[in-house]
Design an enzyme around this catalytic site. Structure first.
Site, PDB file in Angstrom:
ATOM      1  N   ILE A 156       0.838  -1.201   0.000  1.00  0.00           N
ATOM      2  CA  ILE A 156       0.000   0.000   0.000  1.00  0.00           C
ATOM      3  C   ILE A 156       0.868   1.245   0.000  1.00  0.00           C
ATOM      4  CG2 ILE A 156      -1.720   1.314   1.305  1.00  0.00           C
ATOM      5  CD1 ILE A 156      -2.819  -1.382   2.301  1.00  0.00           C
ATOM      6  N   ARG A 235      -4.226   1.855  10.584  1.00  0.00           N
ATOM      7  CA  ARG A 235      -4.893   1.401  11.798  1.00  0.00           C
ATOM      8  C   ARG A 235      -5.014   2.574  12.756  1.00  0.00           C
ATOM      9  NH1 ARG A 235      -6.529  -2.081   9.213  1.00  0.00           N
ATOM     10  NH2 ARG A 235      -6.444  -4.351   9.519  1.00  0.00           N
ATOM     11  N   GLU A 264     -12.687   2.585  16.918  1.00  0.00           N
ATOM     12  CA  GLU A 264     -13.707   2.526  15.873  1.00  0.00           C
ATOM     13  C   GLU A 264     -14.642   1.339  15.998  1.00  0.00           C
ATOM     14  OE1 GLU A 264     -12.105   0.276  12.028  1.00  0.00           O
ATOM     15  OE2 GLU A 264     -10.980   2.109  12.402  1.00  0.00           O
ATOM     16  N   HIS A 296     -13.658   3.841   7.583  1.00  0.00           N
ATOM     17  CA  HIS A 296     -12.903   2.634   7.224  1.00  0.00           C
ATOM     18  C   HIS A 296     -13.402   2.066   5.884  1.00  0.00           C
ATOM     19  CE1 HIS A 296     -10.220  -0.563   9.254  1.00  0.00           C
ATOM     20  NE2 HIS A 296     -10.159  -0.719   7.932  1.00  0.00           N
TER      21      HIS A 296
END
Length: 331
Positions: A156, A235, A264, A296
């Protein structure tokens, strides 16, 4: 036929998992409930369970699953910070994950957050809908020429870097063990402190571990440039929320974009529009005009969901059949 319990399931999970469950090879049963100590009893009678990012897979839950005869836990995500690996090993429960579903999906969402903050697209959209075409308050800043610090240079991180280079950014990166592919990019690898002190924009793409928890804290924020932009699509636990609020209040942090949040699990993936949010820290973050939060959804593209479904089902079938699985977590 192996029976699999899918926790934290949504309509889109069922759609894609059913689509790629070839010839109904696995008996899939869907539960909207998050996996917790209280809901673990739903796993009775299943050979495997499938979980997501906010399911609780701690020692207590694992002992229950072991008692119910669950032999495989399949994470339909890359991260596994919500899983007690040591306890799973002691119980001989096999764990698999989806290490790579669509790096580009998360990378593009990262850039989307950054562009929206830099050019105030979200505010301009609302103005134009009210026939307000004034530009006051919408002045932005160029990404071209900015120094971007990337923490974490996995798949990523690399996908994000390639986009940033296309914008004409200077990219510096910190990664304790960069791959050969990462080293081949036109970037400079630096110490973590260099990222904090040199970057105009900082974007986080590292896993949540004891070493990276609250990597963004009062000390690291103090090292950053005034007006720094921070983006987190990795995260939530990478950021100390109390410290970030202080940085926003003093205007030391210029902009904050988050697709994840430390607490979350009590908020994201649910419709709480008719509820009163009890998390005072989260509601405080929502009050800042220079903060953009999404729930998210960085992974949430058709291409990513197809990969997640295919990989997850293959992982489960292989492990239950006693076959080698490249995506098994060996610990």
């Amino acid at each position: 036929m192996y029976k699999v319990a899918i926790f934290s399931s949504k309509k889109y999970d069922q759609q894609f998992l059913d689509q790629f469950n070839q010839n109904n090879a696995l008996a899939l049963h869907y539960f909207e409930s998050r996996l917790t100590y209280q809901t673990a009893e739903l796993a009775q009678g299943y050979d495997a369970i499938c979980v997501f990012v906010n399911d609780v897979i701690d020692q207590q839950v694992l002992k229950q699953l072991d008692r119910f005869g669950v032999r495989v836990i399949a994470l339909r995500c890359a991260g596994f910070n919500n899983l007690d690996l040591k306890a799973a090993k002691s119980l001989d429960i096999k764990i698999c994950r989806v290490p790579e579903y669509s790096p580009e999906a998360v990378a593009e969402h990262t850039i989307g957050l950054l562009l929206t903050l830099s050019r105030k697209f979200h505010k301009a959209y609302l103005r134009v809908r009210e026939n307000n075409f004034a530009l006051d308050g919408l002045m932005g800043f160029n990404l071209h020429g900015k120094t971007v610090g990337v923490i974490g240079c996995g798949k990523i991180g690399q996908a994000t870097i390639k986009i940033l280079l296309g914008f004409g950014c200077t990219v510096i990166c910190h990664d304790p063990a960069p791959s050969a592919e990462a080293k081949a990019l036109e970037i400079e690898f630096v110490d973590q402190d260099d990222i904090f002190s040199r970057a105009d924009i900082i974007t986080l793409h590292c896993p949540l571990t004891p070493n990276t928890r609250h990597i963004i804290n009062r000390s690291s924020i103090a090292q950053m440039k005034s007006g720094v932009v921070i983006i987190n699509t990795s995260r939530g636990g990478l950021i100390d929320s109390e410290a970030i609020i202080k940085g926003l209040k003093t205007r030391h942090i210029g902009f904050l974009g988050m697709d994840v949040y430390e607490l979350e699990s009590e908020l994201f993936f649910e419709d709480l529009s008719a509820d009163i949010i009890q998390d005072d820290v989260f509601t405080r973050l929502l009050t800042f005009p220079n903060v953009l939060i999404t729930g998210h959804q960085g992974f949430f593209t058709e291409e990513a969901l197809i990969t997640i479904a295919r990989t997850t089902l293959d992982n489960i079938q292989l492990l239950l059949d006693g076959q080698p699985c490249d995506n098994e977590l060996v610990y």
